[in-house]
Motif scaffolding. Structure first.
Motif, mmCIF file in Angstrom:
data_model
loop_
_atom_site.group_PDB
_atom_site.id
_atom_site.type_symbol
_atom_site.label_atom_id
_atom_site.label_comp_id
_atom_site.label_asym_id
_atom_site.label_seq_id
_atom_site.Cartn_x
_atom_site.Cartn_y
_atom_site.Cartn_z
ATOM 1 N N ARG A 33 0.703 -1.024 0.019
ATOM 2 C CA ARG A 33 -0.021 -0.042 0.012
ATOM 3 C C ARG A 33 0.731 1.139 0.035
ATOM 4 N NH1 ARG A 33 -3.314 -2.488 4.331
ATOM 5 N NH2 ARG A 33 -5.180 -3.481 3.063
ATOM 6 N N ALA A 82 2.646 1.949 -3.224
ATOM 7 C CA ALA A 82 1.460 2.020 -4.540
ATOM 8 C C ALA A 82 0.967 3.442 -4.367
ATOM 9 C CB ALA A 82 0.386 0.908 -4.230
ATOM 10 N N ARG A 83 0.821 3.787 -3.034
ATOM 11 C CA ARG A 83 0.140 5.214 -2.716
ATOM 12 C C ARG A 83 1.450 6.165 -2.829
ATOM 13 N NH1 ARG A 83 -2.615 3.204 2.797
ATOM 14 N NH2 ARG A 83 -4.561 2.351 1.584
ATOM 15 N N ALA A 139 0.784 6.784 -6.771
ATOM 16 C CA ALA A 139 -0.473 6.451 -7.183
ATOM 17 C C ALA A 139 -1.061 7.378 -8.566
ATOM 18 C CB ALA A 139 -1.576 6.841 -5.987
ATOM 19 N N GLU A 164 -8.545 1.933 -5.444
ATOM 20 C CA GLU A 164 -8.115 3.088 -4.591
ATOM 21 C C GLU A 164 -7.410 4.200 -5.703
ATOM 22 O OE1 GLU A 164 -6.326 2.692 -0.874
ATOM 23 O OE2 GLU A 164 -5.087 4.409 -1.253
ATOM 24 N N THR A 165 -6.321 3.380 -6.161
ATOM 25 C CA THR A 165 -5.428 4.316 -6.898
ATOM 26 C C THR A 165 -5.662 4.506 -8.296
ATOM 27 O OG1 THR A 165 -4.084 2.310 -7.531
ATOM 28 C CG2 THR A 165 -3.395 3.432 -5.472
#
Ligand code: PLP
Length: 430
Positions: free
Chosen positions: A192, A195-196, A199, A233-234
């Motif tokens: 996470r 990736a964030r 993003a 989310e991304t």
């Protein structure tokens, strides 16, 4: 015990003059275990024979494709029938439609697909679509996962790359490698965070749903769901690379096994039943980006080759749910038997399987990812591999590769294997 390998040796001497390392794919060179590979001559069912007439019960199965075992009659007959009509046309054939229909029937989340000839082409093309769809350049893969040899994937890759200890391949432009982020498999928190951090630039998260290229490592409960959420989310696309797991871990692949649906899926190996077939597919809105409907270019002279399609159709037709179940039951007996043998000898050992994909480590606990798997006793694996080979069991020549069983591995073959591997482990421990 196997006989001397004079003929294999003679062929390998000539091979080394002609091919880098004497092989046409690095993992075949036995770099992870030392010694010289044997030269295959023929196979039937669960067994293969080398050029010196030595017999092996085979758990490599051409690195996965031979889900029905070697030279199954249904596949040979289907290829023969197709061959009599011509070997390649370069224009649509009915066989392509027949194979595609069988794939989407088993995996209804695929609305459209495209056939290619190797897993590398499939994954490379899936990433290209993800980049085109999102207008972003970065991808995220997992340490020790192998997705073929396209430039973007040769970053902390598994399989032969890991066995040979090559972190990244020379020849891959640094600027391109910089677009590939890596995270540890089964570690959602780190994934996470990584990736964030990128993003707005992340086009795709690509994963082997069950890791097979750094040894057999299944996903922990919630890991694949977590990746699905993270992709949503991304705004990245989630790609399941099912080149190894497709039609193996479950009749309907990872979606059936784990209940998580990716945006794009790639296939290879089993889908061609031992001939060169691979595919990528997903929702129609995504696949419609591919030329000639869309602008994402991807093509292949021999894509959808009729002999290869015929082999794939015959293989999937023979791989009924009950055949699949029987194969999984035998895999379960094999893995359980191995655990019992190692436990009786007091050896640190862990083994597991998902469907007919299985593996083991000489390690006291289940590794969650490649980083943890590296603690396995590789020296003991090497001895065990050679002792097994001498006794007629062919295991993948690296501690960091998964193994496979086929529908031809019945009770007799599994019992024989357990017998031989018990002796092999005793020999490796002396
Ligand atoms: N993806 C996975 C998960 C694989 O295991 C492999 C090959 O082993 C590939 C992609 C590449 O497939 P190919 O060797 O057909 O190019």
């Amino acid at each position: 015990m196997s006989r001397p390998s004079a003929r294999s040796h003679e062929i390998m001497e000539r091979s080394r003059q002609l091919f880098p390392g004497g092989v046409n794919s690095p993992v075949r060179a036995f770099g992870g275990v030392g010694g010289e590979p044997f030269v295959a001559e023929r196979g039937k069912g669960a067994r293969l024979w080398d050029a010196d007439g030595n017999e092996y019960i085979d758990y490599v199965l051409s690195w996965g494709p031979l889900v029905l075992g070697h030279a199954p009659k249904v596949v040979l007959d289907a290829v023969d029938r197709a061959m009599q009509l011509g070997t390649s046309f370069g224009i649509p054939t009915g066989l392509e439609v027949q194979l595609a229909e069988r794939v989407v029937e088993r995996m209804p989340h695929l609305e459209m697909l495209r056939f290619v000839s190797s897993g590398t082409e499939a994954t490379m093309s899936a990433v290209r679509i993800a980049r085109a769809m999102t207008g972003r350049d970065f991808i995220l893969k997992f340490d020790g996962c192998y997705h073929g040899h396209a430039d973007s994937f040769l970053v902390r890759a598994g399989s032969g790359v890991a066995t040979l200890g090559l972190p990244n391949s020379p020849g891959v432009p640094k600027m391109l490698a910089a677009l590939t982020l890596t995270a540890p498999f089964n570690d959602l928190e780190q994934t996470r965070a990584i990736a964030r951090s990128q993003a707005p630039q992340l086009a795709a998260i690509i994963v082997e749903p069950v890791c097979g290229n750094c040894g057999y490592i299944p996903p922990e409960p919630g890991f694949l769901d977590g990746l699905r959420d993270l992709a949503d989310e991304t705004g990245a696309l989630l790609i399941f690379d099912e080149v190894m797991t497709g039609f193996r871990i479950a009749y309907g692949g990872a979606v059936e096994a784990f209940g998580v649906t990716p945006d794009l899926t790639t296939f290879g190996k089993v889908i061609g039943g031992g001939l060169p077939v691979a595919a990528y597919g997903g929702r129609a809105e995504i696949m419609k980006q591919v030329a000639p409907l869309g602008t994402v270019y991807q093509a292949g002279t021999l894509s959808g080759n009729p002999l290869a399609m015929a082999a794939g159709i015959a293989t999937l037709d023979a791989l009924t749910p009950s055949v699949h179940r029987a194969m999984v039951d035998q895999t379960d007996r094999l893995v359980g038997g191995l655990q019992a043998i190692a436990a009786a000898k007091g050896v640190p050992f862990t083994a597991g399987h998902t469907g007919s994909m299985w593996g083991f480590f000489f390690l006291g606990r289940n590794p969650r990812n490649f980083g943890e798997a590296k603690a396995a006793d590789v020296a003991l694996f090497r001895k065990f591999f050679h002792a097994a080979r001498e006794r007629g069991v062919y295991l993948a020549p690296s501690q960091f590769e998964a193994a496979f069983t086929s529908a031809a591995h019945g009770k007799r073959e599994i019992d024989e294997t357990l017998d031989r591997l018990e002796q092999a482990l005793s020999a490796a421990l002396t």
